[in-house]
Structures are given as structure tokens and as C-alpha cells.
Design an enzyme around this catalytic site. Structure first.
Site, PDB file in Angstrom:
ATOM      1  CE  LYS A 131     -58.651 -64.677  28.042  1.00 38.78           C
ATOM      2  NZ  LYS A 131     -58.361 -65.000  29.449  1.00 38.78           N
TER       3      LYS A 131
ATOM      4  CB  SER B 199     -61.782 -64.217  31.418  1.00 34.89           C
ATOM      5  OG  SER B 199     -60.395 -64.550  31.382  1.00 34.89           O
TER       6      SER B 199
ATOM      7  CB  SER C 255     -59.279 -67.011  33.124  1.00 30.29           C
ATOM      8  OG  SER C 255     -60.137 -66.073  33.689  1.00 30.29           O
TER       9      SER C 255
HETATM   10  N1  GLN Z   1     -62.854 -64.978  37.296  1.00 32.21           N
HETATM   11  C1  GLN Z   1     -61.734 -64.332  37.876  1.00 32.21           C
HETATM   12  C2  GLN Z   1     -61.886 -62.842  37.726  1.00 32.21           C
HETATM   13  O1  GLN Z   1     -62.895 -62.420  37.309  1.00 32.21           O
HETATM   14  C3  GLN Z   1     -60.473 -64.812  37.228  1.00 32.21           C
HETATM   15  C4  GLN Z   1     -60.278 -64.266  35.867  1.00 32.21           C
HETATM   16  C5  GLN Z   1     -59.022 -64.732  35.215  1.00 32.21           C
HETATM   17  O2  GLN Z   1     -58.418 -65.721  35.619  1.00 32.21           O
HETATM   18  N2  GLN Z   1     -58.611 -63.970  34.215  1.00 32.21           N
HETATM   19  O3  GLN Z   1     -61.021 -62.086  38.027  1.00 32.21           O
END
Ligand code: GLN
Length: 489
Positions: A80, A155, A179
Site C-alpha cells: 500500500k 482505504s 481499511s
Molecule cells: N473508512 C474509515 C475512514 O475513512 C477507515 C479508514 C481506515 O481504516 N484507514 O476513516
């Protein structure tokens, strides 16, 4: 084809000299060339660099180095775009870092390299890991390999899509509020968020430091255990990594789950839960019972407050962490007449709308006058949420929930409605607030269109062995993880 294999399948072929690491990398490169135009899991990859790493791995194999010594020798792993890899670009899905190239390796990357892995490409993500759909990337949207009109989750959408489309053998992502588990569920792969402190965050660009964890995406549970073994452990460069010995996670995959107690939290059976997702979870619970586990209803009474708590704490931490992107030290600077104008022009041009929204929210909840009402109160609720889980783990060995309320939604469907987008994380967020561990495994499909559904297992702090054991027993008694999207055919 080699790119379709799991880590354990590929390493046995490499060990038996039935294939070379160069063949494996070439197979991944060919797959990326064929499908990534449609999927866009990768922001970039460097074929000569990956092939050079493969040649180095092949040399080691030829010289007698074994996979017992280096468990990932010759295995291409995607990364990532939020983890620092020496001499590779590092953008965090954002425009603000410009042409930044990392001068050092994150600890997790160093460990992958020590284990012989081939570091393959930069995977797309929501900007600074803020999002649930990978639509918030400055590098374009990633598409779900099961249906390219749909999002892969986020994400870490690139990390999930690349594994699901067999572009690479496994990947690393990060999970701050879901995420890893949410995109793994939506793309039909296995994804784990380890306990906070299990894996060093050194070299991970911080979003919300008290919630962020690195974790694996793989094609089966055994590979998750392998990858987790490699990247876990205390690191003096991250004071929040815990000096707790790393067990041999592969050992936890043995034995049955007879007599284990599983809890079904009644607060997770909410109105927004899709009926096909619910049916798949009900069937998975029956399957776990048929394997000998007992299932009881439990209560996590503060669940309702989790999303609100998270969306105070995560933006608060983000607003502080992202202050460093100021155009002075390491970003794509936009000049101004004075420092204030330089900051605001650089940050105005460099950050996308979701990141700006979080910084504004976070700054607001930390501002004097609002700090007590929002941030401090959220911290107190966070303690209650953690206590809910600790109480539950007095009674049960693991908690079973859906990973997401629905299967993958359409690209664009929720991008204008941040609140709807935030609600796609309702089942994953509490785990991060509580600092416990969680895994998502494939547990079925919707019918039309055919989209993957994920089962989430939550375990106590440093209870990775328990949830791996249950996930593995479940997986081995089903075929869901073997299904492939048509794009890979
Ligand atoms: N979807 C969540 C957010 O927007 C979690 C994102 C994540 O785990 N990086 O913060």
C-alpha cells in the site's frame, strides 16, 4: 499460472525448483499488464526492479537458502502506498508529496525483505487512508475485480483488488477503522487487522496514530498466518509496538474448534444490514456450529456510539499528524508571498476534499471550548467500547459479525454523501477503538450481481491465534475462498 498461487503453493514450487522467482514475477507483471488497465490497483510498479529482486532471490535459492530460513523467499508482495520502501515513491494516494521518494524502509518492509520477499509496486488507496472506497485517491479510482462498475472498498482498495485479481501473491495494507477488513470482504480475500502494537508502525505514514495498524491481505488464512509471523514483533523505533513474543501463527491452524464459544453481538443486527449479507452470516454461523463451536448472543452496549467516537478521534489525530505536510520539508511546494500563504497554497492545492474535511473536523474538535465536549468525551466513550469487548471476552473466545453491512456498492454511489460513506464502517470501527484484533474471511456471495461477502471474527488483544484458528477451520470447510472473479480467467 504462478500469479494465481498462494504463498504456500508458490514457495513449495520454488523450493522444488519447479519454478523460479523470476517466473513468478513475470507472471505477476503479465497479469498486471493484462488486467490493471481495468482495475487500477497499482499506482506504479517497476518491472526491472522487481525482476532484479527476483534474480537475487533465485540466486539465494540456488545457493541452498531454504524457505524455513526465509519464509517469503521469491514471493512477490504488493505494498500500500502509505508504507515507506527505500528508493520507491511514497505518495499516500495524495498529490501533496509530489515526487517524494522514500530514503528508508518501514520496519514491516525491512522484515519482508529479510524474509526474502520481492517488494512489488505501489498500491492505490484513499488519500492518507481516509475513505472506504478508494475513490479519494489523487491517482484515480480502483475498481472491484468482481464488477468493475463497483468500488473495491477502502482505504486499502488497491491491496485488496490486486490480491483478488491475482496480480500479486499477497499484499500489505493498513487498517485504522476497517481499511483492511472492509476491502478484503468486498473483494473476496482474507484480510487481518492485528492487535494494536503487534506490528511496528515505523515507516507507516500516520493517519490516526492510536488506531493505525499494518496487516496482510492474502488468498487464504494460512498465508495470513505466514505473513503475520514475518511482520510482527517489537521494534524500538515504535514505542507503541509491544514487547510480546511472536508465536508461530501457523501452529494455531491445527486442531478443531470443538467447544469454542463464539459471541454474536445483538447490536450488529442493524436495520441497514443487507438481507443477502445477513443470510450469508447466518449460514456461516451454522457452519461454525456444525464444526463444534457453540454460539451465544452477547451484548456490546456502546456499539451505537462507535462511529461518532471514531469520527472525532481519527480526524483529531489526523489534523495533528498532517500538519507536517507544510511545503517546507517534503512536499510539492506552492510558493507564496509569506510562510502563511505558502502553507495555505501548498495545502490547498495538495490535499483532496476528504482530507481537508477531516483536518477541519479534527481541528474543530480539538479547539479550546470544544475539546472537552467532543475530544475528551470521545476518549471516555472509547474506554467504554474497549471495556465492552473485554467483558465479552470473559465469556466467549471470539466474536462473529458481518464485516460490512452490504456488498460492494457502485462507484459514485456514496461519494457525495460522506455520512453514508462513514456508515459502511459500522462493523469494523469498534475493533480499532478497542485495540483488539480482527479478520475477515470470504463467506458467500450475493446473487445478482455476484459479489463477495465477508465474515468478521474479532479476538481479544493478542488473540490472533484464536481467530486464525477459527477462520482457518471455517475456510477449510467451505469453498468460498477458491472462487475467482471472471477477470482472472
Ligand atoms: N473508512 C474509515 C475512514 O475513512 C477507515 C479508514 C481506515 O481504516 N484507514 O476513516
Amino acid at each position: 499460472m504462478l500469479n494465481q498461487l498462494t504463498i504456500s503453493e508458490l514457495t513449495s514450487k520454488l523450493a522444488a525448483r519447479e519454478a523460479s522467482a523470476r517466473d513468478a514475477v513475470q507472471a505477476c507483471l503479465d497479469r498486471v499488464a493484462r488486467v490493471d488497465g481495468d482495475i487500477h490497483a497499482f499506482i506504479s510498479h517497476d518491472a526491472p526492479d522487481a525482476l532484479a529482486q527476483a534474480d537475487a532471490a533465485d540466486k539465494l535459492i540456488a545457493s541452498g537458502v531454504t524457505h524455513a530460513q526465509k519464509p517469503l523467499l521469491g514471493v512477490p508482495i504488493g505494498i500500500k502506498d502509505v508504507l515507506a520502501v527505500k528508493n520507491h515513491p511514497l505518495n499516500c494516494g495524495s498529490r501533496i508529496l509530489g515526487k517524494f521518494v522514500s530514503p528508508y524502509d518501514a520496519t514491516a518492509i525491512e522484515k519482508l525483505k529479510d524474509a526474502g520477499a520481492i517488494i512489488f509496486g505501489r498500491l492505490n488507496m484513499d488519500e492518507f487512508a481516509m475513505g472506504s472506497s478508494t475513490e479519494n485517491s489523487a491517482f484515480g479510482v480502483t475498481r472491484n475485480p468482481w464488477d468493475t462498475t463497483r468500488i473495491p472498498g477502502g482505504s486499502s482498495g488497491g491491496s485488496a483488488a490486486a490480491v483478488a485479481a491475482d496480480e500479486v501473491i499477497a499484499t500489505l495494507g493498513t487498517d485504522t477503522g476497517g481499511s483492511i477488513r472492509q476491502p478484503a470482504a468486498l473483494c473476496g480475500c482474507v484480510g487481518m487487522k492485528p492487535t494494536y502494537g503487534r506490528i511496528s508502525r515505523y515507516g507507516l505514514v500516520a493517519f490516526a496514530s492510536s488506531l493505525d495498524q499494518i496487516g496482510p491481505f492474502t488468498k487464504d488464512v494460512r498465508d495470513t498466518a505466514t505473513l503475520l509471523n514475518v511482520v510482527s514483533g517489537h521494534d524500538e523505533r515504535d514505542s507503541t509496538s509491544v514487547p510480546q513474543p511472536v508465536p508461530d501463527y501457523a501452529k494455531s491452524l491445527r486442531g478443531d474448534i470443538k467447544g469454542l464459544r463464539l459471541g454474536l453481538p445483538k447490536e450488529y443486527m442493524i436495520g441497514g444490514l443487507d438481507s443477502e449479507v445477513k443470510a450469508a452470516i447466518d449460514a456461516a454461523v451454522k457452519q461454525l456450529q456444525s464444526l463444534g463451536a457453540s454460539v451465544e448472543e452477547i451484548s456490546l452496549p456502546h456499539t451505537d456510539y462507535a462511529a461518532a467516537t471514531y469520527y472525532i478521534i481519527a480526524p483529531a489525530e489526523a489534523s495533528a499528524n498532517l500538519a507536517r505536510f507544510d511545503g517546507i520539508r517534503y512536499c510539492a511546494r506552492v510558493d507564496g508571498a509569506d510562510p502563511i500563504e505558502l502553507y495555505s497554497k501548498t495545502r490547498g492545492a495538495g490535499f483532496g476534499p476528504e482530507v481537508k474535511r477531516r483536518i477541519i473536523l479534527g481541528t474543530y474538535v480539538l479547539s479550546s471550548g470544544y475539546y472537552d465536549a467532543y475530544y475528551l468525551r470521545a476518549q471516555k466513550v472509547r474506554t467504554l467500547i474497549r471495556q465492552d469487548f473485554l467483558n465479552a471476552f470473559e465469556k466467549v473466545d471470539a466474536i462473529v459479525t458481518p464485516t460490512t453491512p452490504t456488498a460492494a456498492f457502485k462507484i459514485g454511489e456514496k461519494s457525495d454523501d460522506p455520512l453514508q460513506m462513514y456508515l459502511s464502517d459500522v462493523f469494523t470501527i469498534s475493533c480499532n477503538l478497542a485495540g483488539i484484533c480482527g479478520i475477515s474471511v470470504p463467506c458467500g456471495f450475493t446473487t445478482s450481481p455476484k459479489l463477495p461477502i465477508g465474515l468478521q471474527l474479532l479476538g481479544k488483544p493478542f488473540g490472533e491465534e484464536m481467530i486464525l484458528k477459527i477462520a482457518h477451520a471455517y475456510e477449510q470447510s467451505t469453498d468460498w475462498h477458491k472462487a475467482k472473479p471472471t477477470i482472472t480467467k
